[in-house]
Enzyme design. Structure first.
Site, PDB file in Angstrom:
ATOM      1  N   SER A 109       0.916  -0.957  -0.396  1.00  0.00           N
ATOM      2  CA  SER A 109      -0.204  -0.602  -0.085  1.00  0.00           C
ATOM      3  C   SER A 109       0.626   1.203  -0.149  1.00  0.00           C
ATOM      4  O   SER A 109       1.689   1.645  -0.519  1.00  0.00           O
ATOM      5  CB  SER A 109      -0.181   0.177   1.463  1.00  0.00           C
ATOM      6  OG  SER A 109      -2.023   1.123   0.932  1.00  0.00           O
ATOM      7  N   HIS A 143      -2.856  -1.291  -3.143  1.00  0.00           N
ATOM      8  CA  HIS A 143      -3.487  -0.012  -3.199  1.00  0.00           C
ATOM      9  C   HIS A 143      -3.658   1.194  -4.275  1.00  0.00           C
ATOM     10  O   HIS A 143      -2.834   1.627  -4.291  1.00  0.00           O
ATOM     11  CB  HIS A 143      -4.211   0.112  -1.803  1.00  0.00           C
ATOM     12  CG  HIS A 143      -4.377  -0.539  -0.935  1.00  0.00           C
ATOM     13  ND1 HIS A 143      -3.810  -1.142  -0.013  1.00  0.00           N
ATOM     14  CD2 HIS A 143      -4.530  -2.353  -1.235  1.00  0.00           C
ATOM     15  CE1 HIS A 143      -4.235  -2.281   1.282  1.00  0.00           C
ATOM     16  NE2 HIS A 143      -5.290  -3.000   0.209  1.00  0.00           N
ATOM     17  N   ASP A 195      -4.003  -5.189   5.728  1.00  0.00           N
ATOM     18  CA  ASP A 195      -4.946  -5.795   4.887  1.00  0.00           C
ATOM     19  C   ASP A 195      -3.309  -6.487   4.612  1.00  0.00           C
ATOM     20  O   ASP A 195      -2.229  -6.201   4.623  1.00  0.00           O
ATOM     21  CB  ASP A 195      -5.090  -4.826   3.267  1.00  0.00           C
ATOM     22  CG  ASP A 195      -5.614  -5.433   2.557  1.00  0.00           C
ATOM     23  OD1 ASP A 195      -6.253  -6.378   2.890  1.00  0.00           O
ATOM     24  OD2 ASP A 195      -5.447  -5.264   1.510  1.00  0.00           O
TER      25      ASP A 195
END
Length: 362
Positions: A181, A208, A306
């Site tokens: 991310s 992401h 995540d």
């Protein structure tokens, strides 16, 4: 405030749009842990105020008169290294400029997607606060380095012994999954750049990013790395030496089809349980199931957690895991979740991860 935050986060807003300055300022000032210490209407004024005010964080527009955002960013990084969050347009050109900014030292970006739509405005507000607070977690955790993320070559930290020595892991997998991310665009380029083009296993990536960014990002990686890299399409088959990047705005799942592992792309409505898009957890979990654990999972820098559940599932099926260390992570959230959750076989600094993936898969 964050656990280690002893004062307000001081933010400088740099944007030539009076509307965007107003929106960003109003969103940030509603949070009691954030203080907007200055406003600049172009890159030149932004550099001047960065030097004078020494903010903790700068939100920087890309397209501005007198001095554009990337040029201003380079001056800031040279004169007073500061964490910079780029505010960019949701276009192919905006994506390319954003990746140039990340190469130059910006820690992250937020798409400038503020329209008359109430939903779009809500998403922008939530994303802005989330990314600013994510930056705050690193600001109050350790000082800013004078180099861009690409150049971070910090000495390895003393890490907990890995549950399984990496020497024993070589040849134990046939597929690789990588999740990231914040800080991921630069980190992933560093990792993939160290893997040879004749790598014998296929690689899938979930990072992401919004819809308009993953295509240009995959093209950028493909031009800089020996591996073949492309944005994934529904029905793509994982092949040796090919990297498939999950398309922005959708989730990527892997499924077995005969002797092959194929990509399935899913809408957010089909996977409403995931906050982050594309979901690293969903990619890792389905990769573990499709390969029956014959996979290597890698988690790089990023905020939140995540990837932890997916890595845990992969390990439960006999898979192998590598996690980036704290010292070289732009944001330590995703790696921390995996390390503290006990799902990291090996913890390495960024500059060693690509070589380790290559060695283990050789």
């Amino acid at each position: 405030m964050l656990q280690n935050q002893t004062r307000k986060l001081r933010v400088l807003v740099v944007d030539d749009s009076s509307f965007m300055r107003m929106v960003i300022r109003s969103v940030l000032e509603k949070d009691p842990a954030i203080e907007v210490v200055g406003i600049a209407v172009d890159g030149m004024e932004g550099v001047e105020k960065a030097l004078a005010l020494k903010p903790d964080l700068i939100t920087m527009d890309i397209e501005m008169p007198r001095l554009d955002g990337i040029s201003a960013l380079k001056q800031v990084m040279a004169k007073c290294p500061t964490r910079v969050l780029m505010v960019s347009t949701l276009t192919c050109e905006g994506a390319k400029a954003t990746f140039d900014a990340l190469d130059a030292g910006a820690i992250d970006y937020i798409p400038k997607n503020v329209t008359d739509s109430a939903d779009a405005q809500r998403v922008f507000r939530e994303e802005l606060l989330r990314k600013v607070k994510g930056a705050a977690s690193s600001i109050f955790g350790r000082p800013m380095t004078t180099s861009a993320p690409r150049a971070i070559i910090a000495p390895p930290r003393q890490v907990q012994p890995a549950p399984r020595p990496s020497q024993a892991l070589a040849g134990k997998f046939h597929y690789v999954g990588i999740g990231a991310s914040t800080g991921g665009p630069v980190a992933l380029q560093e990792v993939l750049g160290r893997i040879p083009g004749n790598y014998p296993h296929g690689i899938v990536v979930a990072i992401h990013m919004p819809k308009a960014f993953t295509g240009p990002y995959a093209e950028r990686l493909n031009s800089k790395c020996s591996l073949q890299i492309k944005e994934a399409n529904d029905g793509d088959i994982i092949q040796p030496g090919v990297v498939l990047v999950a398309p922005g705005g959708r989730h990527m799942a892997l499924a077995r089809q005969g002797n092959s592992i194929v990509v399935r792309t899913l809408s957010t409505a089909e996977c409403p349980q995931y906050i982050y898009i594309p979901s690293v957890d969903h990619m890792m979990t389905t990769l573990a199931d499709a390969t029956n654990g014959s996979a290597l999972g890698v988690i790089l820098t990023g905020m939140g957690s995540d990837g932890f559940k997916g890595m845990k599932h992969l390990k439960s099926k006999g898979g192998i895991t590598i996690v980036q260390d704290e010292a070289t992570s732009t944001i330590y959230g995703m790696p921390r979740a995996c390390i503290e959750g006990g799902v990291a076989d090996t913890v390495l600094p960024l500059t060693q991860i690509g070589s380790e993936i290559a060695r283990l898969g050789g």
